[in-house]
Design a protein around this motif. Structure first.
Motif, PDB file in Angstrom:
ATOM      1  N   GLU A  29      -9.719   6.082   4.029  1.00 54.95           N
ATOM      2  CA  GLU A  29     -10.787   5.778   4.991  1.00 54.95           C
ATOM      3  C   GLU A  29     -10.849   4.327   5.440  1.00 54.95           C
ATOM      4  O   GLU A  29     -11.197   4.040   6.564  1.00 54.95           O
ATOM      5  CB  GLU A  29     -12.141   6.171   4.394  1.00 54.95           C
ATOM      6  CG  GLU A  29     -12.668   7.486   4.905  1.00 54.95           C
ATOM      7  CD  GLU A  29     -14.178   7.451   5.151  1.00 54.95           C
ATOM      8  OE1 GLU A  29     -14.813   6.463   4.773  1.00 54.95           O
ATOM      9  OE2 GLU A  29     -14.677   8.428   5.710  1.00 54.95           O
ATOM     10  N   GLU A  30     -10.533   3.413   4.535  1.00 51.55           N
ATOM     11  CA  GLU A  30     -10.711   1.997   4.866  1.00 51.55           C
ATOM     12  C   GLU A  30      -9.495   1.405   5.585  1.00 51.55           C
ATOM     13  O   GLU A  30      -9.484   0.234   5.911  1.00 51.55           O
ATOM     14  CB  GLU A  30     -11.022   1.186   3.600  1.00 51.55           C
ATOM     15  CG  GLU A  30     -12.365   1.511   2.974  1.00 51.55           C
ATOM     16  CD  GLU A  30     -13.574   0.950   3.774  1.00 51.55           C
ATOM     17  OE1 GLU A  30     -13.430  -0.103   4.405  1.00 51.55           O
ATOM     18  OE2 GLU A  30     -14.636   1.606   3.750  1.00 51.55           O
ATOM     19  N   ARG A  31      -8.473   2.202   5.807  1.00 57.11           N
ATOM     20  CA  ARG A  31      -7.302   1.700   6.536  1.00 57.11           C
ATOM     21  C   ARG A  31      -7.387   2.193   7.978  1.00 57.11           C
ATOM     22  O   ARG A  31      -7.644   3.351   8.235  1.00 57.11           O
ATOM     23  CB  ARG A  31      -5.985   2.184   5.895  1.00 57.11           C
ATOM     24  CG  ARG A  31      -5.812   1.837   4.420  1.00 57.11           C
ATOM     25  CD  ARG A  31      -5.707   0.343   4.130  1.00 57.11           C
ATOM     26  NE  ARG A  31      -4.859  -0.381   5.036  1.00 57.11           N
ATOM     27  CZ  ARG A  31      -4.952  -1.702   5.245  1.00 57.11           C
ATOM     28  NH1 ARG A  31      -5.849  -2.409   4.607  1.00 57.11           N
ATOM     29  NH2 ARG A  31      -4.158  -2.283   6.089  1.00 57.11           N
ATOM     30  N   ALA A  32      -7.124   1.279   8.922  1.00 55.12           N
ATOM     31  CA  ALA A  32      -7.318   1.595  10.335  1.00 55.12           C
ATOM     32  C   ALA A  32      -6.135   2.351  10.955  1.00 55.12           C
ATOM     33  O   ALA A  32      -6.272   2.974  11.994  1.00 55.12           O
ATOM     34  CB  ALA A  32      -7.580   0.311  11.112  1.00 55.12           C
TER      35      ALA A  32
ATOM     36  N   LEU B  13      -3.437   0.858  12.053  1.00 54.03           N
ATOM     37  CA  LEU B  13      -3.017   0.047  13.201  1.00 54.03           C
ATOM     38  C   LEU B  13      -1.884  -0.917  12.880  1.00 54.03           C
ATOM     39  O   LEU B  13      -1.485  -1.716  13.718  1.00 54.03           O
ATOM     40  CB  LEU B  13      -4.215  -0.754  13.728  1.00 54.03           C
ATOM     41  CG  LEU B  13      -5.289   0.043  14.459  1.00 54.03           C
ATOM     42  CD1 LEU B  13      -6.479  -0.854  14.757  1.00 54.03           C
ATOM     43  CD2 LEU B  13      -4.744   0.626  15.756  1.00 54.03           C
ATOM     44  N   GLY B  14      -1.370  -0.855  11.669  1.00 56.11           N
ATOM     45  CA  GLY B  14      -0.367  -1.832  11.239  1.00 56.11           C
ATOM     46  C   GLY B  14       0.794  -1.974  12.209  1.00 56.11           C
ATOM     47  O   GLY B  14       1.071  -3.068  12.710  1.00 56.11           O
TER      48      GLY B  14
ATOM     49  N   VAL C  14       0.828  -1.210   0.000  1.00 56.15           N
ATOM     50  CA  VAL C  14       0.000   0.000   0.000  1.00 56.15           C
ATOM     51  C   VAL C  14       0.865   1.264   0.000  1.00 56.15           C
ATOM     52  O   VAL C  14       0.571   2.225  -0.710  1.00 56.15           O
ATOM     53  CB  VAL C  14      -0.964   0.009   1.207  1.00 56.15           C
ATOM     54  CG1 VAL C  14      -1.746   1.323   1.283  1.00 56.15           C
ATOM     55  CG2 VAL C  14      -1.930  -1.166   1.142  1.00 56.15           C
TER      56      VAL C  14
END
Lengths: 147, 112
Positions: free
Chosen positions: A104-107, A109-110, A55
């Motif tokens: 938007e769809e990524r938190a 938190l990786g 990403v």
């Protein structure tokens, strides 16, 4: 200390390879008899790191992702996930929970997941050169687990 | 792998199957959103009982559907979360939204 076993593999940064990458690492580590929960932790952390390469590092263009896994005598496992992508400008910022540039769809938190699920994590990055994430976890020998 | 969608009355239930990662999440999202935006249900239920693996992409998926249901004036509920995913859910802080239901209990901040 020399590892007692090690392996390396590389693949292009297609998102369909995310499951291949975590399954391959898990299959190699299975030989030291981890618990299902230890293996799940490792798979999750590897999935986060590989997703970051796809990403962010290569930003949905194709590049190569390199993974190496080393196993040491005492059950210590060291996993390196490396890319030659865009690099991280501010590592502290990138590691903050909920911070994301992924939309938007990524938190965001990786890195928090990697930190929480592994014993240790190290990130080395150079803008336009790439990033190496080193994940470390000690697999407790079964005798101790049972004992 | 994927998602099975059931619409009954004011409810849409999405049975998610297999792995939720960055790769699979976008297809799961598109399918859920398509039926949800068509039916405008009061309740969107995501059933996680057949989820084998999930990383933080699953958290993004839940957050996105939460916002969608807020926009549509309905509610989101996550049900049947397998134990191997609980840790990730707790880490995410999602349990504080009161949308997580595991077996008969709703996990809230007090269960941390």
């Amino acid at each position: 200390m020399q590892p007692i076993n090690e392996m390396k593999f590389e693949f292009i940064s297609r998102s369909s390879n995310e499951s291949f990458a975590r399954a391959t690492v898990a299959a190699f580590i299975s030989q030291i008899d981890p618990t299902i929960s230890e293996l799940a932790d490792i798979k999750t952390a590897v999935s986060e790191a590989v997703t970051n390469c796809i990403v962010h590092a290569y930003n949905n263009k194709f590049g190569t992702i390199y993974i190496s896994v080393k196993i040491y005598e005492n059950g210590r496992v060291i996993i390196k996930i490396r890319d030659k992508g865009c690099g991280i400008e501010n590592i502290d910022k990138a590691m903050e929970p909920l911070f994301t540039t992924g939309g938007e769809e990524r938190a965001g938190l990786g890195f928090a997941v990697m930190q929480s699920f592994m014993d240790n994590i190290k990130v080395i990055s150079k803008p336009n050169k790439g990033t190496t994430v080193t994940l470390e976890k000690s697999i407790i020998p079964r005798i101790v687990k049972n004992g | 792998m994927g998602v099975k969608l059931v619409s009954q009355g004011e409810e849409v239930i999405a049975f998610i199957n297999g792995d939720i990662d960055h790769h699979s999440a976008s297809d799961i999202r598109k399918e859920i959103d398509a039926i949800t935006e068509e039916k405008w249900p009061q309740l969107l239920k995501l059933d996680f009982s057949s989820v084998q693996f999930m990383d933080s992409s699953g958290i993004g998926l839940i957050m996105g559907r939460y916002k969608l249901m807020q926009r549509l004036g309905g509610k989101l509920l996550i049900v049947n979360i397998p134990s191997h995913i609980i840790r990730l859910i707790k880490l995410s802080g999602l349990s504080e939204l009161g949308i997580i239901k595991r077996e008969d209990e709703t996990i809230d901040a007090t269960h941390k």
